[in-house]
Motif scaffolding. Structure first.
Motif, short mmCIF file in Angstrom:
data_model
loop_
_atom_site.label_atom_id
_atom_site.label_comp_id
_atom_site.label_asym_id
_atom_site.label_seq_id
_atom_site.Cartn_x
_atom_site.Cartn_y
_atom_site.Cartn_z
N GLN A 3 0.83 -1.20 0.00
CA GLN A 3 0.00 0.00 0.00
C GLN A 3 0.87 1.25 0.00
OE1 GLN A 3 -3.24 0.21 -0.37
NE2 GLN A 3 -3.51 -2.01 -0.48
N ARG A 74 -1.01 -3.21 -10.08
CA ARG A 74 -1.34 -4.63 -10.25
C ARG A 74 -0.72 -5.49 -9.15
NH1 ARG A 74 -0.35 -5.48 -16.78
NH2 ARG A 74 -1.37 -3.54 -17.46
N ASP A 76 -0.60 -6.81 -5.72
CA ASP A 76 -1.50 -6.90 -4.56
C ASP A 76 -0.80 -7.38 -3.30
OD1 ASP A 76 -3.75 -6.07 -6.02
OD2 ASP A 76 -4.02 -8.10 -6.82
N ASP A 77 0.33 -8.06 -3.46
CA ASP A 77 1.00 -8.69 -2.32
C ASP A 77 2.42 -8.16 -2.24
OD1 ASP A 77 2.09 -10.26 -0.37
OD2 ASP A 77 1.85 -12.16 -1.45
#
Length: 311
Positions: A3, A74, A76-77
């Motif tokens: 994030q 794209r 996410d992890d």
């Protein structure tokens, strides 16, 4: 973490970064480069050994990092950052090899289901020797040997990265290791001798060292391109490149050198009483005129690799 990465580097709403960075790089991209700085040395080693050139490897890594920046939404992890960057860099390397037409010559070397007796990996401390020799392998075997025996990726990670199965990776590893074990000792490549380029570079060095910036500019075409790693990509004429050198108060000098069989320019700086190489500059010319300059001032890992290769 992911994030934070996305928030710090995401383009402003309604804006998309260009496919290729143009001009001075913006602050968001600089923030992204800082976020991935801990991975860059390994990424460069991988790209350099895949392509067989420390300088080509840096250029490809720069392109891969900007592609990752464009696609950061794209991811996410956060734990997937390293394999994701390696996958992008790997694909860029394969494109480079294909464009060089090396892949077509190598394709016959790795049919999918060949049965190859298992070959044990080289012992501890052999990683650097492997890195020098993998350029003689076809691309898939080259990638598998590098990722397993040098970077210690798992078979599953390698399979995902190269678009194969664990069985296919094992087979490629066996073939690659067997070929490496059978290779004769490789002589050190001598720099290619191009008298016209050598004369042009000597003139560039001469003018650069006496700070004759107008004279240096006359050696380049009107549409010559400049890329300064982590900083600028665009027209040389639109850049503050030589102005920055003119303003610099640091003691430096330029000379002609070589890395990996390629003639380059070396920027030395004075540390105490000793001159030491600080970074490299790559010059490309066509018809006796400079049409591209690449400045690697922000890439100390290239010199680290060059010193290893010279040892």
């Amino acid at each position: 973490m992911n994030q934070q990465i996305r928030k710090s580097v995401a383009p402003a709403k309604g804006m998309q970064p260009a496919l290729v960075p143009e001009g001075l790089f913006d602050l968001r991209y600089a923030a992204f480069l800082e976020t991935v700085s801990h991975l860059r040395v390994k990424l460069h080693r991988y790209c350099a050994r895949m392509t067989g050139s420390a300088l080509d490897g840096e250029d490809i890594m720069q392109e891969a990092l900007f592609e990752a920046y464009r696609k950061i939404e794209r991811l996410d992890d956060a734990q997937a950052l390293r394999p994701w960057l390696f996958r992008i860099a790997h694909n860029r390397c394969i494109d480079f090899i294909r464009n060089r037409r090396a892949r077509q010559r190598a394709e016959a070397g790795y049919a999918g289901d060949d049965i190859v007796p298992p070959v044990e990996p080289a012992g501890p401390g052999a990683g650097r020797a492997i890195e020098r020799l993998v350029v003689h392998l076809p691309p898939k075997e080259r990638a598998c040997v590098l990722l397993k025996d040098v970077f210690d990726h798992s078979l599953e990670e390698i399979a995902d990265l190269v678009g194969s199965t664990t069985g296919g990776v094992k087979s490629a590893l066996n073939r690659g290791r067997a070929k490496l074990a059978a290779l004769p000792a490789q002589p050190v490549a001598a720099p290619a001798h191009d008298p016209e380029l050598a004369r042009l570079l000597d003139r560039y060095v001469e003018l650069f060292n006496i700070r004759d910036w107008d004279g240096v500019r006359t050696l380049a075409s009107a549409d010559a391109r400049l890329r300064v790693s982590d900083c600028y990509n665009g027209l040389l004429s639109a850049s503050p490149y030589f102005v920055e050198y003119e303003r610099s108060e640091l003691p430096w000098r330029m000379r002609r050198g070589a890395i990996g069989g390629e003639i380059v320019l070396v920027l030395d700086r004075l540390y105490g009483d000793a001159w030491r190489p600080a970074y490299l500059v790559r010059i490309h010319a066509a018809d006796g005129v400079i049409d591209h300059i690449t400045d690697y001032y922000a890439c100390p890992w290239i010199l680290d690799m060059a010193s290893v290769d010279a040892g």
